[in-house]
Design a protein around this motif. Structure first.
Motif, PDB file in Angstrom:
ATOM      1  N   ALA A 276       0.347  -0.851  -0.036  1.00 48.44           N
ATOM      2  CA  ALA A 276       0.138  -0.079   0.168  1.00 48.44           C
ATOM      3  C   ALA A 276       0.718   1.424   0.092  1.00 48.44           C
ATOM      4  N   GLU A 277       1.792   1.555   0.865  1.00 47.77           N
ATOM      5  CA  GLU A 277       3.109   2.495   0.725  1.00 47.77           C
ATOM      6  C   GLU A 277       3.579   2.974  -0.373  1.00 47.77           C
ATOM      7  N   GLN A 278       3.817   1.385  -1.641  1.00 51.32           N
ATOM      8  CA  GLN A 278       4.782   1.710  -2.136  1.00 51.32           C
ATOM      9  C   GLN A 278       3.667   2.788  -3.909  1.00 51.32           C
ATOM     10  N   PHE A 279       2.461   1.850  -3.448  1.00 52.15           N
ATOM     11  CA  PHE A 279       1.551   1.899  -4.294  1.00 52.15           C
ATOM     12  C   PHE A 279       0.531   3.939  -4.218  1.00 52.15           C
ATOM     13  N   ARG A 280       0.792   4.111  -2.807  1.00 52.42           N
ATOM     14  CA  ARG A 280      -0.002   5.246  -2.770  1.00 52.42           C
ATOM     15  C   ARG A 280       1.763   6.413  -2.845  1.00 52.42           C
ATOM     16  N   ASN A 281       2.084   5.558  -2.911  1.00 53.13           N
ATOM     17  CA  ASN A 281       4.001   6.602  -3.029  1.00 53.13           C
ATOM     18  C   ASN A 281       3.911   6.685  -4.896  1.00 53.13           C
ATOM     19  N   THR A 282       3.695   6.093  -5.330  1.00 52.27           N
ATOM     20  CA  THR A 282       3.481   5.939  -6.810  1.00 52.27           C
ATOM     21  C   THR A 282       2.739   6.726  -7.603  1.00 52.27           C
ATOM     22  N   HIS A 283       1.462   6.710  -7.227  1.00 50.27           N
ATOM     23  CA  HIS A 283       0.150   7.025  -7.518  1.00 50.27           C
ATOM     24  C   HIS A 283       0.197   8.174  -7.191  1.00 50.27           C
ATOM     25  N   ASN A 284       0.539   8.862  -6.114  1.00 46.07           N
ATOM     26  CA  ASN A 284       0.759  10.440  -6.167  1.00 46.07           C
ATOM     27  C   ASN A 284       1.459  11.046  -6.730  1.00 46.07           C
ATOM     28  N   GLU A 285       2.671  10.581  -6.765  1.00 44.80           N
ATOM     29  CA  GLU A 285       3.658  10.854  -7.723  1.00 44.80           C
ATOM     30  C   GLU A 285       3.058  11.333  -9.067  1.00 44.80           C
ATOM     31  N   VAL A 286       2.674  10.526  -9.397  1.00 42.71           N
ATOM     32  CA  VAL A 286       2.265   9.880 -11.320  1.00 42.71           C
ATOM     33  C   VAL A 286       0.969  11.463 -11.239  1.00 42.71           C
ATOM     34  N   LEU A 287      -0.073  11.583  -9.939  1.00 42.04           N
ATOM     35  CA  LEU A 287      -1.145  12.383 -10.077  1.00 42.04           C
ATOM     36  C   LEU A 287      -0.235  13.399 -10.210  1.00 42.04           C
ATOM     37  N   GLY A 288       0.802  13.717  -9.475  1.00 45.43           N
ATOM     38  CA  GLY A 288       1.447  15.553  -9.217  1.00 45.43           C
ATOM     39  C   GLY A 288       1.823  15.692 -11.114  1.00 45.43           C
ATOM     40  N   GLU A 289       2.602  14.594 -11.536  1.00 42.69           N
ATOM     41  CA  GLU A 289       2.595  14.535 -12.843  1.00 42.69           C
ATOM     42  C   GLU A 289       1.807  15.397 -13.809  1.00 42.69           C
ATOM     43  N   GLU A 406      -3.845   7.521 -19.092  1.00 45.33           N
ATOM     44  CA  GLU A 406      -1.997   8.478 -19.108  1.00 45.33           C
ATOM     45  C   GLU A 406      -2.051   8.396 -17.609  1.00 45.33           C
ATOM     46  N   MET A 407      -2.379   8.453 -16.697  1.00 48.66           N
ATOM     47  CA  MET A 407      -1.832   8.083 -15.355  1.00 48.66           C
ATOM     48  C   MET A 407      -1.054   6.140 -15.546  1.00 48.66           C
ATOM     49  N   THR A 408      -2.087   5.776 -15.560  1.00 51.84           N
ATOM     50  CA  THR A 408      -2.590   3.876 -15.130  1.00 51.84           C
ATOM     51  C   THR A 408      -1.289   3.673 -16.415  1.00 51.84           C
ATOM     52  N   ASP A 409      -1.136   4.486 -17.279  1.00 48.58           N
ATOM     53  CA  ASP A 409      -0.001   3.728 -17.675  1.00 48.58           C
ATOM     54  C   ASP A 409       1.727   3.865 -16.883  1.00 48.58           C
ATOM     55  N   ARG A 410       1.620   5.393 -16.463  1.00 50.77           N
ATOM     56  CA  ARG A 410       3.311   5.496 -15.489  1.00 50.77           C
ATOM     57  C   ARG A 410       3.282   4.556 -14.653  1.00 50.77           C
ATOM     58  N   ILE A 411       1.461   3.764 -13.943  1.00 48.94           N
ATOM     59  CA  ILE A 411       2.111   3.314 -12.577  1.00 48.94           C
ATOM     60  C   ILE A 411       2.241   1.595 -13.051  1.00 48.94           C
ATOM     61  N   PHE A 412       1.655   1.338 -14.315  1.00 53.29           N
ATOM     62  CA  PHE A 412       2.556   0.324 -14.520  1.00 53.29           C
ATOM     63  C   PHE A 412       3.711   0.002 -14.661  1.00 53.29           C
ATOM     64  N   THR A 413       4.333   1.491 -15.763  1.00 55.51           N
ATOM     65  CA  THR A 413       5.774   0.691 -15.821  1.00 55.51           C
ATOM     66  C   THR A 413       6.707   1.458 -13.927  1.00 55.51           C
ATOM     67  N   ARG A 414       6.362   2.046 -12.917  1.00 51.54           N
ATOM     68  CA  ARG A 414       6.516   2.147 -12.325  1.00 51.54           C
ATOM     69  C   ARG A 414       6.142   1.390 -10.616  1.00 51.54           C
ATOM     70  N   PHE A 415       5.560   1.305 -10.922  1.00 54.85           N
ATOM     71  CA  PHE A 415       4.794   0.409  -9.796  1.00 54.85           C
ATOM     72  C   PHE A 415       4.708  -1.547 -10.321  1.00 54.85           C
ATOM     73  N   PHE A 416       4.210  -1.960 -11.268  1.00 52.76           N
ATOM     74  CA  PHE A 416       4.627  -3.076 -11.379  1.00 52.76           C
ATOM     75  C   PHE A 416       5.654  -3.628 -12.582  1.00 52.76           C
ATOM     76  N   HIS A 417       6.457  -2.709 -12.968  1.00 49.74           N
ATOM     77  CA  HIS A 417       7.991  -2.603 -13.286  1.00 49.74           C
ATOM     78  C   HIS A 417       7.175  -4.004 -15.248  1.00 49.74           C
ATOM     79  N   LEU A 418       6.049  -3.085 -15.678  1.00 50.60           N
ATOM     80  CA  LEU A 418       5.727  -3.248 -16.671  1.00 50.60           C
ATOM     81  C   LEU A 418       5.871  -2.535 -17.453  1.00 50.60           C
TER      82      LEU A 418
END
Length: 572
Positions: A276-289, A406-418
């Motif tokens: 959860a913590e890693q996902f939250r950090n990734t989510h908020n980072e991507v949202l800010g961008e 547009e956000m989901t794509d970045r979460i794929f890359t940064r959280f799931f490494h895909l």
């Protein structure tokens, strides 16, 4: 139940490489088509199948990597569980048994989704496209019914009035209710529901072009389905699905409420809880961008940040109890070898989550929530994350959903490494053909306003020869004043001091205004005519806002009009 243990519980999905390339984030111009019969697609429809095949190949390639077995195994598990549930639900809609083909896992799966409302044709084209392609290519097609969203209305807008002064009135298919999730909403007034088509037809009698709306054909299916389910969403879906079947479309349907109770989805939820913590950090980072790229200042668009307080981390899910009208944010907190789930006020349950846990124990606990009358549901962004990662070979979005991804794509890359799988954005505009729009544009009003402004300050430009002769002295004096003004600007740094220059400027300004006022008297007839034209143009623009609205329910359209839009979806 199949379980999928992680080789390294501290790691996330891994494509076998240390880093996954990420494209530069640029603002996307996803514009709603504003003219009749327009279809917006990105990429082109002709690229749809090749993108789906490429996505499938990408996930298959992952199975050869050191952690890819989890991805490929989960996709097969999730696809079987979700499609079997979709077949059961679709059977309930149609009253006919539906069986999955034995080779379902080898076929392409095309997915789209939306709320179960009687939406406009621009939304419906997504269902029509995936069904059309699936039928011709032996693929499977699935529509996600987003019944975890709130019901926004129990009526549709119907055009009334005249061509010169049209307006919308609301025709209800059920009584108004307090906003609550679709899955919690049952039909309140069956008589009102059953009379909906008749009342709508009566409201359309003044428009001969709408004498046979599609609603008359599909509503008997909605009424008949009340014997199977009194849920409003189910009955509306039954009506739409019946028409799709008449056109040869055989999409599978599944409500999000059912998808969220499948074991693979609960595995996915446990996985996000665990990290959860890693996902939250990734989510908020991507949202800010996203907000920086799109210059968004709102703190709620496109989604709010995931919060954290006193060790409680917000997770991208909703939770509520049966009968509640308010959806609660879901918060999780690690407590040694357990994860606590809370609605922000009370602890809902505790999931066993040992360091080397394979998540099956957590799934078992989450399954019990439904029996306790507790709804655990996904949010929009999490819905497409699950659907694109674990289910489909291609997801077809509307323009709103594409902005999310547009956000989901970045979460794929940064959280799931895909590498994120490709998706399609599709929308359309089809005007309701109840009367002809006026041949007028917003620029016509702008031009008239510009002329009126010019008449205030430059009436001499609009005088005819006789008027110019009568006003020759005024025009000549105005030209002298303009020349003097230019000369003062050029000599600003010379002899005249600041106070004297200001006095001359004030005097010249007053004389300008006096001359303009006298010249304006000569154009009063022209001014009156332009004001009359402006009133007419504004009335026509306002009328066109109704006549050319793209937000009118597909149920009001004649079938042949919608069939033409369906036939225009050419993907080859």
């Amino acid at each position: 139940m199949t379980t999928f243990p992680c080789k390294n519980p501290d790691s996330r999905f891994d494509s076998g490489t240390d880093t996954v390339p990420e494209l530069v984030w640029e603002k996307q111009d996803l514009l709603v088509p504003r003219y009749d019969d327009a279809i917006f697609s990105r990429p082109e429809l002709s690229q749809m199948l090749s993108d789906a095949e490429e996505n499938r190949s990408m996930f298959k390639a992952c199975s050869r990597d050191r952690s890819g077995k989890i991805i490929s195994g989960l996709r097969e598990w999730a696809r079987r569980a979700v499609l079997e549930e979709a077949a059961r639900y679709t059977s309930e809609l149609t009253g006919k048994d539906i069986e999955l083909p034995e080779d379902f896992n080898e076929r392409l799966l095309l997915i789209t989704g939306h709320q179960p409302a009687l939406y406009h044709p621009g939304v419906w084209v997504k269902n029509l496209l995936i069904g059309k392609v699936a039928k011709k290519t032996q693929a499977l097609s699935l529509n996600l019914i987003v019944d975890n969203d709130l019901v926004s209305s129990t009526s549709i807008r119907v055009p009334q009035g005249t061509r010169s002064a049209p307006f919308f009135s609301d025709i209800s298919f059920d009584e108004s209710i307090e906003k609550k999730p679709w899955e919690e909403t049952t039909i309140q007034n069956k008589d009102l529901f059953c009379s909906f088509a008749d009342r709508t037809e009566q409201a359309l009698e003044q428009w001969p072009e709408l004498s046979s709306p599609l609603l008359s054909e599909i509503w008997p299916a909605a009424i008949a389905h009340m014997k199977v389910s009194d849920r409003l969403a189910d009955c509306l879906v039954a009506a739409r699905h019946a028409q799709e079947q008449r056109w040869g479309i055989e999409n599978l349907e599944i409500p999000i409420s059912r998808l969220c109770q499948t074991s693979p989805f609960l595995w996915f939820a446990c996985y996000l809880f665990k990290f959860a913590e890693q996902f939250r950090n990734t989510h908020n980072e991507v949202l800010g961008e996203y907000r920086r790229v799109n210059r968004v200042r709102s703190k709620t668009h496109p989604v709010p940040e995931l919060s954290e307080q006193d060790g409680w981390i917000e997770s991208p899910f909703w939770i509520w109890r049966v009968g509640e009208t308010h959806r609660h944010q879901l918060f999780i907190k690690r407590d040694q070898n357990r994860i606590l789930l809370s609605d922000g006020k009370n602890v809902i349950t505790r999931l066993p989550m040992h360091e080397n846990c394979d998540l099956s124990a957590g799934i078992k606990v989450l399954k019990q929530l439904s029996e306790q009358g507790i709804r655990l549901r996904t949010r929009a962004l999490t819905t497409t994350l699950f659907a694109r990662l674990f289910l489909g070979d291609l997801f077809v979005h509307g323009i709103g959903g594409a902005k999310y991804d547009e956000m989901t794509d970045r979460i794929f890359t940064r959280f799931f490494h895909l590498t994120p799988p490709r998706y399609m954005t599709l929308s359309a505009t089809k005007y309701l053909p109840f009367c002809q729009p006026f041949d007028i544009q917003q620029c016509d009003e702008t031009c008239l306003l510009q002329v009126l402004r010019d008449l205030n300050y430059n009436s001499d430009r609009h005088l005819n020869a006789n008027q110019l002769q009568k006003a020759a002295s005024l025009v000549k004096r105005k030209q002298v004043l303009i020349h003097e003004q230019q000369k003062v600007r050029e000599d600003r740094a010379k002899a005249m001091n600041q106070a004297e220059r200001r006095r001359h400027n004030r005097q010249r300004f007053r004389e300008f205004r006096q001359i303009d006022a006298e010249l304006a008297l000569l154009t009063s007839n022209l001014r009156d005519q332009i004001n009359e034209d402006l009133v007419s143009v504004r009335q026509q623009i306002k009328a066109n806002e109704v006549i050319q609205s793209r937000e009118i329910s597909f149920a009001l359209y004649p079938e042949q009009v919608l069939k033409q839009l369906f036939d225009n979806l050419k993907y080859e």
